[in-house]
Design a protein around this motif. Sequence first.
Motif, mmCIF file in Angstrom:
data_model
loop_
_atom_site.group_PDB
_atom_site.id
_atom_site.type_symbol
_atom_site.label_atom_id
_atom_site.label_comp_id
_atom_site.label_asym_id
_atom_site.label_seq_id
_atom_site.Cartn_x
_atom_site.Cartn_y
_atom_site.Cartn_z
ATOM 1 N N MET A 187 -39.174 13.017 -76.562
ATOM 2 C CA MET A 187 -39.580 12.430 -75.307
ATOM 3 C C MET A 187 -39.209 13.327 -74.132
ATOM 4 N N GLU A 188 -38.119 14.025 -74.268
ATOM 5 C CA GLU A 188 -37.662 14.910 -73.207
ATOM 6 C C GLU A 188 -38.650 16.049 -72.951
ATOM 7 N N TRP A 189 -39.264 16.564 -74.001
ATOM 8 C CA TRP A 189 -40.223 17.656 -73.864
ATOM 9 C C TRP A 189 -41.474 17.210 -73.133
ATOM 10 N N VAL A 190 -41.879 15.958 -73.263
ATOM 11 C CA VAL A 190 -43.050 15.438 -72.549
ATOM 12 C C VAL A 190 -42.781 15.455 -71.045
ATOM 13 N N LEU A 191 -41.599 15.024 -70.656
ATOM 14 C CA LEU A 191 -41.213 15.037 -69.249
ATOM 15 C C LEU A 191 -41.178 16.471 -68.711
ATOM 16 N N SER A 192 -40.641 17.392 -69.497
ATOM 17 C CA SER A 192 -40.586 18.803 -69.085
ATOM 18 C C SER A 192 -41.980 19.381 -68.885
ATOM 19 N N ILE A 193 -42.884 19.087 -69.800
ATOM 20 C CA ILE A 193 -44.262 19.578 -69.672
ATOM 21 C C ILE A 193 -44.916 18.983 -68.434
ATOM 22 N N GLY A 194 -44.664 17.706 -68.180
ATOM 23 C CA GLY A 194 -45.217 17.052 -66.995
ATOM 24 C C GLY A 194 -44.731 17.686 -65.705
ATOM 25 N N VAL A 195 -43.439 17.999 -65.641
ATOM 26 C CA VAL A 195 -42.864 18.629 -64.447
ATOM 27 C C VAL A 195 -43.452 20.026 -64.246
ATOM 28 N N VAL A 196 -43.546 20.813 -65.307
ATOM 29 C CA VAL A 196 -44.125 22.160 -65.210
ATOM 30 C C VAL A 196 -45.580 22.082 -64.767
ATOM 31 N N ALA A 249 -47.010 19.725 -63.007
ATOM 32 C CA ALA A 249 -47.046 19.314 -61.601
ATOM 33 C C ALA A 249 -46.727 20.485 -60.674
ATOM 34 N N VAL A 250 -45.731 21.280 -61.019
ATOM 35 C CA VAL A 250 -45.373 22.453 -60.206
ATOM 36 C C VAL A 250 -46.528 23.447 -60.177
ATOM 37 N N LEU A 251 -47.142 23.717 -61.327
ATOM 38 C CA LEU A 251 -48.277 24.638 -61.371
ATOM 39 C C LEU A 251 -49.450 24.124 -60.551
ATOM 40 N N LEU A 252 -49.707 22.832 -60.592
ATOM 41 C CA LEU A 252 -50.787 22.246 -59.804
ATOM 42 C C LEU A 252 -50.532 22.412 -58.314
ATOM 43 N N VAL A 253 -49.304 22.163 -57.880
ATOM 44 C CA VAL A 253 -48.956 22.330 -56.465
ATOM 45 C C VAL A 253 -49.105 23.799 -56.060
ATOM 46 N N LEU A 254 -48.610 24.717 -56.868
ATOM 47 C CA LEU A 254 -48.727 26.146 -56.553
ATOM 48 C C LEU A 254 -50.182 26.582 -56.487
ATOM 49 N N TRP A 255 -51.012 26.094 -57.396
ATOM 50 C CA TRP A 255 -52.434 26.432 -57.376
ATOM 51 C C TRP A 255 -53.089 25.863 -56.129
ATOM 52 N N ARG A 256 -52.754 24.636 -55.770
ATOM 53 C CA ARG A 256 -53.378 23.969 -54.629
ATOM 54 C C ARG A 256 -53.053 24.666 -53.317
ATOM 55 N N ILE A 257 -51.851 25.192 -53.160
ATOM 56 C CA ILE A 257 -51.504 25.862 -51.904
ATOM 57 C C ILE A 257 -51.914 27.332 -51.895
ATOM 58 N N GLY A 258 -52.496 27.806 -52.978
ATOM 59 C CA GLY A 258 -53.043 29.159 -52.962
ATOM 60 C C GLY A 258 -52.222 30.206 -53.669
#
Length: 138
Positions: free
Chosen positions: A1-10, A12-21
């Motif tokens: 279960m811990e790995w699912v949370l880690s993948i979700g956080v990564v 989300a961070v990648l999505l934010v970085l992509w969105r801001i350019g």
Amino acid sequence: MEWVLSIGVVAAVLLVLWRIGVLSGGASLCVGGCWGWRDRWTGRYSYFSGLLWRRFRPAAGGYDVLAVQVKTQAGNLDLELRERDGTVLYCWTELGDASFCVDVCGKKDLIVRLEGNSYKGNFSLRLLRSQEDREDTP
């Protein structure tokens, strides 16, 4: 279960970085972001230094013109238009406030490269199909 949370956080961070350019094509240091669709690419930055690139396919959509609009508040922005094989078609350096159209009729794959040097401002690149579309572009 811990790995699912880690993948979700990564993810989300990648999505934010992509969105801001930060994760668009190229490498850059920027505050702001760019957004792209099949026929257009826009960006707004309070700081951009580095290189961004995007591929356009004018022939696939029946487009014959690339409309370029740049508003510069500070710094420099260079724009280069090249074919996929590396042939440079056009190159503009230190664009200030600019608005112009480039003939891309019959071009299959084009790569647009933007290079910023402490750039603050916004840009818009848009593929157009006809003269009527050009008249709608300031």
